[in-house]
Design a protein around this motif. Structure first.
Motif, PDB file in Angstrom:
ATOM      1  N   VAL A  59      -4.132  11.006  -1.537  1.00 15.38           N
ATOM      2  CA  VAL A  59      -5.054   9.944  -1.139  1.00 15.38           C
ATOM      3  C   VAL A  59      -4.306   8.634  -0.922  1.00 15.38           C
ATOM      4  CG1 VAL A  59      -7.036   8.536  -1.852  1.00 15.38           C
ATOM      5  CG2 VAL A  59      -7.055  11.001  -2.261  1.00 15.38           C
ATOM      6  N   ARG A  62      -2.316   8.607   2.224  1.00 14.15           N
ATOM      7  CA  ARG A  62      -3.144   8.413   3.425  1.00 14.15           C
ATOM      8  C   ARG A  62      -3.589   6.964   3.561  1.00 14.15           C
ATOM      9  NH1 ARG A  62      -5.205  12.572   6.347  1.00 14.15           N
ATOM     10  NH2 ARG A  62      -4.439  14.623   5.754  1.00 14.15           N
ATOM     11  N   GLU A 109     -10.828   4.969   2.134  1.00 16.15           N
ATOM     12  CA  GLU A 109     -10.635   5.739   0.907  1.00 16.15           C
ATOM     13  C   GLU A 109     -11.496   7.003   0.900  1.00 16.15           C
ATOM     14  OE1 GLU A 109     -10.046   4.768  -3.766  1.00 16.15           O
ATOM     15  OE2 GLU A 109     -11.898   4.010  -2.875  1.00 16.15           O
ATOM     16  N   ALA A 112      -9.858   9.534   3.076  1.00 18.18           N
ATOM     17  CA  ALA A 112      -8.666  10.068   2.418  1.00 18.18           C
ATOM     18  C   ALA A 112      -9.057  11.040   1.307  1.00 18.18           C
ATOM     19  CB  ALA A 112      -7.812   8.931   1.862  1.00 18.18           C
ATOM     20  N   CYS A 116      -8.073  15.054   1.175  1.00 20.18           N
ATOM     21  CA  CYS A 116      -7.225  15.514   0.067  1.00 20.18           C
ATOM     22  C   CYS A 116      -8.026  16.288  -0.993  1.00 20.18           C
ATOM     23  CB  CYS A 116      -6.524  14.315  -0.573  1.00 20.18           C
ATOM     24  SG  CYS A 116      -5.417  13.444   0.559  1.00 20.18           S
TER      25      CYS A 116
END
Length: 122
Positions: A59, A62, A109, A112, A116
């Motif tokens: 995360v 990314r 976020e 990401a 993930c």
């Protein structure tokens, strides 16, 4: 002819090894401590499970690809402090630019986390 002492800086610049120069900053360069803080906090939100070491690292990698470190800090602080009560929190709740920063960070976020395989925590 120029004296040797005047040519020395030019010659040294040509022959100095590349390792002597400071490394250029690359997009996504975050300090290790910043990455570690993010991963530890993320793991804590998921009961400290070891599997989240890799997922949370994914995360932050990314996020680092999407934002400069300065933008990451500003945007994550904006989001984190949205719920801060009282007058101090007004700076984060009321300013449109700060709301936009928090919203943009949350979107990045969230994307990401999905990529993930990190479930969203309330």
């Amino acid at each position: 002819m120029r004296p040797c002492h005047l040519l020395l800086p030019a010659v040294l610049a040509l022959v100095s090894p590349s390792w002597a120069a400071p490394p250029a900053a690359h997009a996504g360069d975050y300090p290790t401590s910043g990455r570690v803080e993010y991963v530890l906090e993320c793991m804590q939100k998921h009961d400290g499970k070891y599997e989240y070491l890799y997922k949370c690292s994914c995360v932050i990698d990314r996020i680092a690809n999407a934002l400069s470190y300065d933008d990451y800090v500003a945007m994550s602080v904006a989001l984190r402090n949205q719920g801060l009560p009282g007058e101090r929190g007004g700076v984060f709740r009321d300013a449109a630019a700060v709301k936009d920063m928090a919203s943009r960070y949350k979107t990045i976020e969230t994307g990401a986390n999905k990529a993930c395989a990190v479930p969203q925590q309330p």
